[in-house]
Design an enzyme around this catalytic site. Structure first.
Site, PDB file in Angstrom:
ATOM      1  N   SER A  77      -0.993  11.626  -8.475  1.00 50.01           N
ATOM      2  CA  SER A  77      -1.014  12.855  -7.671  1.00 50.01           C
ATOM      3  C   SER A  77      -0.159  13.954  -8.300  1.00 50.01           C
ATOM      4  O   SER A  77       0.049  14.997  -7.683  1.00 50.01           O
ATOM      5  CB  SER A  77      -0.503  12.553  -6.262  1.00 50.01           C
ATOM      6  OG  SER A  77       0.794  12.044  -6.350  1.00 50.01           O
ATOM      7  N   THR A  80       4.374  12.963 -12.633  1.00 49.80           N
ATOM      8  CA  THR A  80       5.016  13.390 -13.879  1.00 49.80           C
ATOM      9  C   THR A  80       5.432  14.869 -13.778  1.00 49.80           C
ATOM     10  O   THR A  80       6.519  15.254 -14.200  1.00 49.80           O
ATOM     11  CB  THR A  80       4.020  13.209 -15.052  1.00 49.80           C
ATOM     12  OG1 THR A  80       3.343  11.960 -14.886  1.00 49.80           O
ATOM     13  CG2 THR A  80       4.709  13.253 -16.388  1.00 49.80           C
ATOM     14  N   HIS A 141       6.484   4.850  -5.776  1.00 47.50           N
ATOM     15  CA  HIS A 141       5.163   4.966  -5.150  1.00 47.50           C
ATOM     16  C   HIS A 141       5.133   4.129  -3.856  1.00 47.50           C
ATOM     17  O   HIS A 141       4.069   3.958  -3.262  1.00 47.50           O
ATOM     18  CB  HIS A 141       4.079   4.399  -6.069  1.00 47.50           C
ATOM     19  CG  HIS A 141       3.719   5.239  -7.265  1.00 47.50           C
ATOM     20  ND1 HIS A 141       3.512   6.589  -7.211  1.00 47.50           N
ATOM     21  CD2 HIS A 141       3.476   4.887  -8.558  1.00 47.50           C
ATOM     22  CE1 HIS A 141       3.157   7.033  -8.426  1.00 47.50           C
ATOM     23  NE2 HIS A 141       3.141   6.023  -9.250  1.00 47.50           N
TER      24      HIS A 141
HETATM   25  P1  PAP Z   1       1.472   8.393 -12.207  1.00 48.62           P
HETATM   26  O1  PAP Z   1       1.116   8.189 -10.777  1.00 48.62           O
HETATM   27  O2  PAP Z   1       0.942   7.305 -13.105  1.00 48.62           O
HETATM   28  O3  PAP Z   1       2.927   8.678 -12.436  1.00 48.62           O
HETATM   29  P2  PAP Z   1       0.810  11.170 -12.175  1.00 48.62           P
HETATM   30  O4  PAP Z   1       1.753  11.907 -13.035  1.00 48.62           O
HETATM   31  O5  PAP Z   1       1.064  11.164 -10.705  1.00 48.62           O
HETATM   32  O6  PAP Z   1       0.661   9.694 -12.699  1.00 48.62           O
HETATM   33  O7  PAP Z   1      -0.640  11.775 -12.333  1.00 48.62           O
HETATM   34  C1  PAP Z   1      -1.195  12.175 -13.530  1.00 48.62           C
HETATM   35  C2  PAP Z   1      -2.036  13.388 -13.215  1.00 48.62           C
HETATM   36  O8  PAP Z   1      -1.189  14.541 -13.170  1.00 48.62           O
HETATM   37  C3  PAP Z   1      -3.067  13.659 -14.304  1.00 48.62           C
HETATM   38  O9  PAP Z   1      -4.147  14.292 -13.640  1.00 48.62           O
HETATM   39  P3  PAP Z   1      -5.640  14.368 -14.227  1.00 48.62           P
HETATM   40  O10 PAP Z   1      -5.998  12.968 -14.644  1.00 48.62           O
HETATM   41  O11 PAP Z   1      -6.491  14.860 -13.110  1.00 48.62           O
HETATM   42  O12 PAP Z   1      -5.594  15.323 -15.355  1.00 48.62           O
HETATM   43  C4  PAP Z   1      -2.287  14.599 -15.202  1.00 48.62           C
HETATM   44  O13 PAP Z   1      -3.104  15.341 -16.078  1.00 48.62           O
HETATM   45  C5  PAP Z   1      -1.609  15.473 -14.168  1.00 48.62           C
HETATM   46  N1  PAP Z   1      -0.440  16.157 -14.730  1.00 48.62           N
HETATM   47  C6  PAP Z   1       0.489  15.682 -15.584  1.00 48.62           C
HETATM   48  N2  PAP Z   1       1.401  16.612 -15.856  1.00 48.62           N
HETATM   49  C7  PAP Z   1       1.049  17.723 -15.176  1.00 48.62           C
HETATM   50  C8  PAP Z   1       1.604  19.037 -15.087  1.00 48.62           C
HETATM   51  N3  PAP Z   1       2.692  19.375 -15.743  1.00 48.62           N
HETATM   52  N4  PAP Z   1       0.975  19.912 -14.278  1.00 48.62           N
HETATM   53  C9  PAP Z   1      -0.141  19.585 -13.594  1.00 48.62           C
HETATM   54  N5  PAP Z   1      -0.710  18.359 -13.649  1.00 48.62           N
HETATM   55  C10 PAP Z   1      -0.124  17.437 -14.442  1.00 48.62           C
END
Ligand code: PAP
Length: 329
Positions: A77, A80, A141
Protein backbone atom coordinates in the site's frame (compact mmCIF):
# COMPACT_ATOMS: atom_id res chain seq x y z
CA UNK A 1 32.16 -31.53 -10.88
CA UNK A 2 29.69 -30.33 -8.30
CA UNK A 3 27.42 -27.52 -9.40
CA UNK A 4 26.79 -25.20 -6.46
CA UNK A 5 23.19 -24.14 -5.96
CA UNK A 6 22.45 -20.47 -5.26
CA UNK A 7 21.54 -20.01 -1.58
CA UNK A 8 17.82 -19.93 -0.76
CA UNK A 9 16.82 -16.35 0.16
CA UNK A 10 15.99 -15.93 3.83
CA UNK A 11 12.40 -14.91 3.10
CA UNK A 12 11.76 -18.43 1.77
CA UNK A 13 13.29 -20.29 4.69
CA UNK A 14 10.95 -22.24 6.91
CA UNK A 15 13.48 -23.88 9.21
CA UNK A 16 14.96 -22.43 12.39
CA UNK A 17 11.52 -22.21 13.97
CA UNK A 18 11.15 -22.08 17.73
CA UNK A 19 9.39 -25.01 19.38
CA UNK A 20 6.62 -22.60 20.37
CA UNK A 21 6.02 -21.67 16.73
CA UNK A 22 6.17 -25.34 15.61
CA UNK A 23 3.58 -26.22 18.26
CA UNK A 24 1.39 -23.29 17.31
CA UNK A 25 1.31 -23.98 13.57
CA UNK A 26 0.35 -27.59 14.16
CA UNK A 27 -2.96 -26.25 15.54
CA UNK A 28 -3.73 -23.62 12.89
CA UNK A 29 -5.77 -23.67 9.64
CA UNK A 30 -3.47 -23.89 6.63
CA UNK A 31 -3.62 -22.66 2.99
CA UNK A 32 -1.21 -22.55 0.08
CA UNK A 33 0.88 -19.36 0.11
CA UNK A 34 1.78 -16.99 -2.75
CA UNK A 35 5.56 -17.18 -2.35
CA UNK A 36 6.21 -19.47 0.60
CA UNK A 37 4.62 -22.93 0.59
CA UNK A 38 2.00 -22.22 3.25
CA UNK A 39 -0.01 -19.60 5.08
CA UNK A 40 -1.35 -20.19 8.59
CA UNK A 41 -4.41 -18.48 10.02
CA UNK A 42 -3.61 -16.86 13.35
CA UNK A 43 -6.02 -14.54 15.18
CA UNK A 44 -8.14 -14.39 12.02
CA UNK A 45 -5.35 -13.46 9.53
CA UNK A 46 -3.11 -15.41 7.14
CA UNK A 47 0.68 -15.48 7.61
CA UNK A 48 3.75 -17.25 6.25
CA UNK A 49 5.39 -19.15 9.08
CA UNK A 50 8.41 -16.80 9.39
CA UNK A 51 6.14 -13.82 9.92
CA UNK A 52 4.15 -15.79 12.44
CA UNK A 53 7.26 -16.49 14.45
CA UNK A 54 8.08 -12.76 14.41
CA UNK A 55 4.52 -11.89 15.45
CA UNK A 56 4.43 -14.17 18.47
CA UNK A 57 7.86 -13.01 19.68
CA UNK A 58 6.83 -9.39 19.20
CA UNK A 59 3.55 -9.95 21.05
CA UNK A 60 5.48 -11.44 23.95
CA UNK A 61 8.37 -9.02 24.21
CA UNK A 62 7.82 -5.65 22.51
CA UNK A 63 7.55 -2.83 25.03
CA UNK A 64 6.21 0.27 23.38
CA UNK A 65 7.28 3.68 24.67
CA UNK A 66 4.92 6.64 24.89
CA UNK A 67 6.59 8.52 22.04
CA UNK A 68 7.09 5.59 19.64
CA UNK A 69 5.67 5.92 16.14
CA UNK A 70 4.30 2.81 14.51
CA UNK A 71 3.65 2.76 10.78
CA UNK A 72 1.09 0.05 10.05
CA UNK A 73 0.24 -0.84 6.47
CA UNK A 74 -1.54 -3.41 4.40
CA UNK A 75 1.02 -5.08 2.11
CA UNK A 76 1.81 -3.14 -1.07
CA UNK A 77 0.00 0.00 0.00
CA UNK A 78 3.05 2.28 -0.13
CA UNK A 79 4.94 1.18 3.00
CA UNK A 80 8.32 1.98 1.43
CA UNK A 81 7.09 5.46 0.51
CA UNK A 82 5.62 6.28 3.93
CA UNK A 83 8.72 4.90 5.66
CA UNK A 84 10.85 7.38 3.76
CA UNK A 85 8.42 10.24 4.41
CA UNK A 86 8.21 9.50 8.13
CA UNK A 87 11.96 9.07 8.45
CA UNK A 88 12.64 12.36 6.67
CA UNK A 89 9.91 14.12 8.68
CA UNK A 90 10.94 12.93 12.12
CA UNK A 91 14.66 13.45 11.48
CA UNK A 92 14.44 16.76 9.66
CA UNK A 93 16.46 18.62 12.28
CA UNK A 94 19.18 15.98 12.49
CA UNK A 95 19.39 15.39 8.75
CA UNK A 96 18.69 18.45 6.69
CA UNK A 97 16.70 17.49 3.60
CA UNK A 98 19.02 19.38 1.29
CA UNK A 99 22.18 17.59 2.49
CA UNK A 100 23.96 15.36 -0.02
CA UNK A 101 24.57 12.75 2.69
CA UNK A 102 20.94 12.31 3.77
CA UNK A 103 20.51 8.66 4.94
CA UNK A 104 17.66 8.13 2.45
CA UNK A 105 20.11 8.59 -0.40
CA UNK A 106 22.21 5.62 0.61
CA UNK A 107 19.82 3.32 2.51
CA UNK A 108 16.63 1.56 1.49
CA UNK A 109 13.73 2.89 3.61
CA UNK A 110 13.10 -0.63 5.00
CA UNK A 111 16.54 -0.47 6.60
CA UNK A 112 15.92 2.94 8.16
CA UNK A 113 12.47 2.04 9.53
CA UNK A 114 12.59 -1.64 10.49
CA UNK A 115 9.63 -3.99 10.55
CA UNK A 116 8.88 -5.37 14.00
CA UNK A 117 7.74 -8.86 13.08
CA UNK A 118 9.52 -9.32 9.74
CA UNK A 119 12.88 -8.04 10.90
CA UNK A 120 13.55 -7.19 14.56
CA UNK A 121 11.54 -9.93 16.29
CA UNK A 122 12.23 -12.45 13.55
CA UNK A 123 16.00 -12.16 13.77
CA UNK A 124 15.99 -12.16 17.54
CA UNK A 125 13.27 -13.39 19.88
CA UNK A 126 13.80 -10.43 22.20
CA UNK A 127 16.03 -7.83 20.53
CA UNK A 128 17.69 -5.07 22.51
CA UNK A 129 16.04 -1.88 21.26
CA UNK A 130 17.44 0.31 24.02
CA UNK A 131 20.03 1.94 21.77
CA UNK A 132 17.46 3.28 19.32
CA UNK A 133 16.99 6.99 19.93
CA UNK A 134 13.50 8.28 20.56
CA UNK A 135 11.16 8.97 18.97
CA UNK A 136 11.55 5.42 17.72
CA UNK A 137 10.09 4.64 14.31
CA UNK A 138 8.94 1.08 13.64
CA UNK A 139 6.70 -0.50 11.08
CA UNK A 140 4.46 -3.53 10.91
CA UNK A 141 1.82 -5.17 8.76
CA UNK A 142 0.19 -6.73 11.85
CA UNK A 143 -3.60 -6.51 12.05
CA UNK A 144 -5.04 -4.48 14.91
CA UNK A 145 -6.07 -7.57 16.91
CA UNK A 146 -2.51 -8.88 16.85
CA UNK A 147 -0.68 -5.74 18.02
CA UNK A 148 1.37 -6.27 21.17
CA UNK A 149 -0.45 -5.26 24.36
CA UNK A 150 1.99 -2.44 25.09
CA UNK A 151 1.02 -0.63 21.86
CA UNK A 152 -2.52 -0.29 23.22
CA UNK A 153 -1.38 0.59 26.72
CA UNK A 154 1.23 3.20 25.82
CA UNK A 155 0.57 6.57 24.23
CA UNK A 156 2.50 5.65 21.09
CA UNK A 157 1.01 6.85 17.81
CA UNK A 158 -0.09 4.70 14.91
CA UNK A 159 0.03 5.88 11.29
CA UNK A 160 -2.07 3.50 9.19
CA UNK A 161 -1.78 3.36 5.42
CA UNK A 162 -3.91 1.32 3.03
CA UNK A 163 -4.66 1.37 -0.68
CA UNK A 164 -7.42 0.64 -3.15
CA UNK A 165 -7.69 -3.18 -3.05
CA UNK A 166 -7.53 -3.51 -6.84
CA UNK A 167 -4.17 -1.73 -7.00
CA UNK A 168 -2.96 -3.57 -3.88
CA UNK A 169 -3.85 -6.88 -5.56
CA UNK A 170 -1.97 -6.06 -8.78
CA UNK A 171 1.04 -4.78 -6.86
CA UNK A 172 1.08 -7.92 -4.69
CA UNK A 173 0.76 -10.19 -7.70
CA UNK A 174 3.79 -8.61 -9.40
CA UNK A 175 5.76 -8.64 -6.14
CA UNK A 176 5.01 -12.31 -5.42
CA UNK A 177 6.15 -13.31 -8.89
CA UNK A 178 9.39 -11.37 -8.43
CA UNK A 179 10.04 -13.16 -5.14
CA UNK A 180 9.24 -16.66 -6.42
CA UNK A 181 12.30 -18.61 -7.54
CA UNK A 182 12.48 -19.55 -11.20
CA UNK A 183 11.80 -23.22 -10.50
CA UNK A 184 8.57 -22.32 -8.67
CA UNK A 185 7.07 -20.81 -11.83
CA UNK A 186 4.74 -17.84 -11.69
CA UNK A 187 1.37 -17.48 -10.01
CA UNK A 188 -1.38 -16.59 -12.49
CA UNK A 189 -3.47 -13.45 -12.11
CA UNK A 190 -6.61 -15.62 -12.01
CA UNK A 191 -5.30 -17.60 -9.04
CA UNK A 192 -4.02 -14.47 -7.29
CA UNK A 193 -7.43 -12.86 -7.81
CA UNK A 194 -9.33 -15.83 -6.37
CA UNK A 195 -7.06 -15.94 -3.35
CA UNK A 196 -7.36 -12.20 -2.77
CA UNK A 197 -11.16 -12.41 -2.92
CA UNK A 198 -11.12 -15.33 -0.47
CA UNK A 199 -8.96 -13.25 1.90
CA UNK A 200 -5.97 -15.58 1.47
CA UNK A 201 -3.16 -13.03 1.15
CA UNK A 202 -0.33 -12.07 3.50
CA UNK A 203 -2.00 -10.40 6.50
CA UNK A 204 -5.40 -10.87 4.88
CA UNK A 205 -8.35 -10.77 4.64
CA UNK A 206 -7.70 -7.26 3.32
CA UNK A 207 -11.04 -5.86 4.51
CA UNK A 208 -10.70 -7.14 8.05
CA UNK A 209 -7.25 -5.54 8.27
CA UNK A 210 -8.46 -2.18 7.01
CA UNK A 211 -11.63 -2.15 9.11
CA UNK A 212 -9.74 -2.99 12.30
CA UNK A 213 -7.74 0.23 12.02
CA UNK A 214 -10.57 2.27 10.47
CA UNK A 215 -12.86 1.76 13.46
CA UNK A 216 -10.00 2.42 15.86
CA UNK A 217 -9.15 5.67 14.06
CA UNK A 218 -12.77 6.80 14.47
CA UNK A 219 -12.79 5.90 18.16
CA UNK A 220 -9.35 7.27 18.91
CA UNK A 221 -8.23 9.83 16.32
CA UNK A 222 -5.33 11.05 18.48
CA UNK A 223 -3.90 7.54 18.49
CA UNK A 224 -4.56 6.28 14.95
CA UNK A 225 -4.10 8.37 11.80
CA UNK A 226 -5.84 6.64 8.88
CA UNK A 227 -4.42 7.37 5.46
CA UNK A 228 -5.03 6.12 1.91
CA UNK A 229 -2.30 5.87 -0.76
CA UNK A 230 -4.61 7.59 -3.23
CA UNK A 231 -5.12 10.61 -0.95
CA UNK A 232 -1.41 10.93 -0.30
CA UNK A 233 -0.80 10.81 -4.05
CA UNK A 234 -3.45 13.41 -4.80
CA UNK A 235 -2.64 15.91 -2.07
CA UNK A 236 0.82 15.09 -0.74
CA UNK A 237 1.47 18.53 0.81
CA UNK A 238 -1.80 18.55 2.67
CA UNK A 239 -1.42 15.02 4.07
CA UNK A 240 2.23 15.48 5.01
CA UNK A 241 1.26 18.57 7.01
CA UNK A 242 -1.60 16.64 8.65
CA UNK A 243 0.84 13.84 9.50
CA UNK A 244 3.26 16.31 11.06
CA UNK A 245 0.44 17.76 13.17
CA UNK A 246 -0.76 14.31 14.23
CA UNK A 247 2.80 13.44 15.28
CA UNK A 248 2.99 16.71 17.20
CA UNK A 249 5.82 18.15 15.14
CA UNK A 250 4.04 20.63 12.82
CA UNK A 251 6.03 22.59 10.25
CA UNK A 252 6.95 26.08 11.37
CA UNK A 253 6.34 29.09 9.13
CA UNK A 254 10.08 29.28 8.61
CA UNK A 255 10.15 25.64 7.46
CA UNK A 256 7.25 26.26 5.12
CA UNK A 257 9.06 29.23 3.62
CA UNK A 258 12.21 27.17 3.24
CA UNK A 259 10.14 24.55 1.40
CA UNK A 260 10.92 21.71 3.83
CA UNK A 261 7.55 20.08 3.04
CA UNK A 262 8.38 19.98 -0.67
CA UNK A 263 11.91 18.77 0.13
CA UNK A 264 10.61 15.79 2.12
CA UNK A 265 8.18 14.89 -0.66
CA UNK A 266 10.92 15.20 -3.25
CA UNK A 267 13.47 13.01 -1.48
CA UNK A 268 10.73 10.39 -0.88
CA UNK A 269 9.31 10.50 -4.39
CA UNK A 270 9.10 7.39 -6.53
CA UNK A 271 11.34 8.98 -9.15
CA UNK A 272 14.05 9.89 -6.66
CA UNK A 273 14.05 6.69 -4.59
CA UNK A 274 13.69 4.23 -7.45
CA UNK A 275 16.67 5.75 -9.28
CA UNK A 276 19.12 5.56 -6.39
CA UNK A 277 21.92 3.02 -6.73
CA UNK A 278 21.03 1.43 -3.37
CA UNK A 279 17.46 0.80 -4.52
CA UNK A 280 18.38 -0.28 -8.03
CA UNK A 281 21.15 -2.70 -7.12
CA UNK A 282 20.92 -3.37 -3.38
CA UNK A 283 19.38 -6.29 -1.50
CA UNK A 284 17.72 -6.37 1.92
CA UNK A 285 19.38 -8.61 4.52
CA UNK A 286 16.32 -10.89 4.18
CA UNK A 287 17.17 -11.46 0.50
CA UNK A 288 14.68 -9.35 -1.45
CA UNK A 289 16.08 -7.09 -4.18
CA UNK A 290 15.38 -3.49 -3.16
CA UNK A 291 14.17 -2.84 -6.71
CA UNK A 292 11.21 -5.19 -6.05
CA UNK A 293 9.66 -2.47 -3.87
CA UNK A 294 9.50 -0.01 -6.77
CA UNK A 295 7.35 -0.86 -9.78
CA UNK A 296 5.12 1.93 -11.12
CA UNK A 297 3.94 3.85 -8.08
CA UNK A 298 0.70 4.92 -9.77
CA UNK A 299 -2.98 4.98 -8.93
CA UNK A 300 -5.28 2.88 -11.11
CA UNK A 301 -2.84 0.47 -12.76
CA UNK A 302 -5.41 -2.29 -12.11
CA UNK A 303 -7.25 -1.06 -15.20
CA UNK A 304 -4.48 -2.57 -17.31
CA UNK A 305 -4.90 -6.07 -15.85
CA UNK A 306 -8.31 -6.85 -14.36
CA UNK A 307 -11.18 -7.99 -16.60
CA UNK A 308 -14.62 -6.39 -16.39
CA UNK A 309 -15.92 -9.49 -14.55
CA UNK A 310 -13.07 -9.36 -12.04
CA UNK A 311 -13.72 -5.69 -11.34
CA UNK A 312 -17.44 -6.28 -10.83
CA UNK A 313 -16.78 -9.21 -8.52
CA UNK A 314 -14.19 -7.39 -6.40
CA UNK A 315 -16.31 -4.22 -6.23
CA UNK A 316 -19.24 -6.30 -5.01
CA UNK A 317 -17.18 -7.95 -2.26
CA UNK A 318 -15.73 -4.61 -1.27
CA UNK A 319 -19.18 -3.02 -1.05
CA UNK A 320 -20.50 -5.86 1.10
CA UNK A 321 -17.52 -5.97 3.42
CA UNK A 322 -17.33 -2.21 3.96
CA UNK A 323 -21.10 -1.69 4.11
CA UNK A 324 -22.09 0.64 6.93
CA UNK A 325 -18.51 1.42 7.92
CA UNK A 326 -18.31 4.83 6.24
CA UNK A 327 -15.16 3.70 4.45
CA UNK A 328 -14.83 3.18 0.71
CA UNK A 329 -12.18 3.02 -1.98
P1 PAP B 1 5.61 -3.75 1.09
O1 PAP B 1 4.22 -3.94 1.61
O2 PAP B 1 6.22 -5.02 0.56
O3 PAP B 1 6.51 -3.02 2.03
P2 PAP B 1 4.95 -1.35 -0.32
O4 PAP B 1 6.09 -0.42 -0.25
O5 PAP B 1 3.83 -1.15 0.64
O6 PAP B 1 5.48 -2.83 -0.23
O7 PAP B 1 4.28 -1.28 -1.75
C1 PAP B 1 4.98 -1.18 -2.94
C2 PAP B 1 4.16 -0.29 -3.83
O8 PAP B 1 4.43 1.08 -3.51
C3 PAP B 1 4.53 -0.47 -5.30
O9 PAP B 1 3.35 -0.17 -6.02
P3 PAP B 1 3.08 -0.64 -7.53
O10 PAP B 1 3.40 -2.11 -7.58
O11 PAP B 1 1.64 -0.37 -7.80
O12 PAP B 1 3.97 0.18 -8.39
C4 PAP B 1 5.60 0.60 -5.45
O13 PAP B 1 5.85 0.96 -6.79
C5 PAP B 1 4.97 1.73 -4.66
N1 PAP B 1 5.98 2.71 -4.24
C6 PAP B 1 7.23 2.50 -3.79
N2 PAP B 1 7.83 3.66 -3.50
C7 PAP B 1 6.95 4.64 -3.79
C8 PAP B 1 7.02 6.07 -3.73
N3 PAP B 1 8.10 6.69 -3.32
N4 PAP B 1 5.92 6.75 -4.10
C9 PAP B 1 4.80 6.13 -4.53
N5 PAP B 1 4.69 4.78 -4.61
C10 PAP B 1 5.76 4.04 -4.26
Amino acid sequence: MQISQPPIPKYLKQDELTQECEDLISTLPIETGWVTANFYKYQGFWHPVRHLQGIISCQKHFQSQHNDILLVTTPKSGTTWLKSILFALMNRTKFSISKKNHPLLSNNPHVLVPFLEVKLYLENENPDLSLIKSPRLFSTHMPYVSLPRSVHDSQCKIVYLCRNPKDALISLWFFANKLRLEEMGTISLELAFDKFCAGVIMYGPFWDHVLGYWYESLKNPDKVFFLKYEDMKEKPNLYLKKLAEFLECPFSLKEEKEKVVEGILDISSFEKLSNLKVNKEGKLPSGENCSAFFRKGEVGDWKNYLTKEMVEHLDKICKEKLHGSGLDF
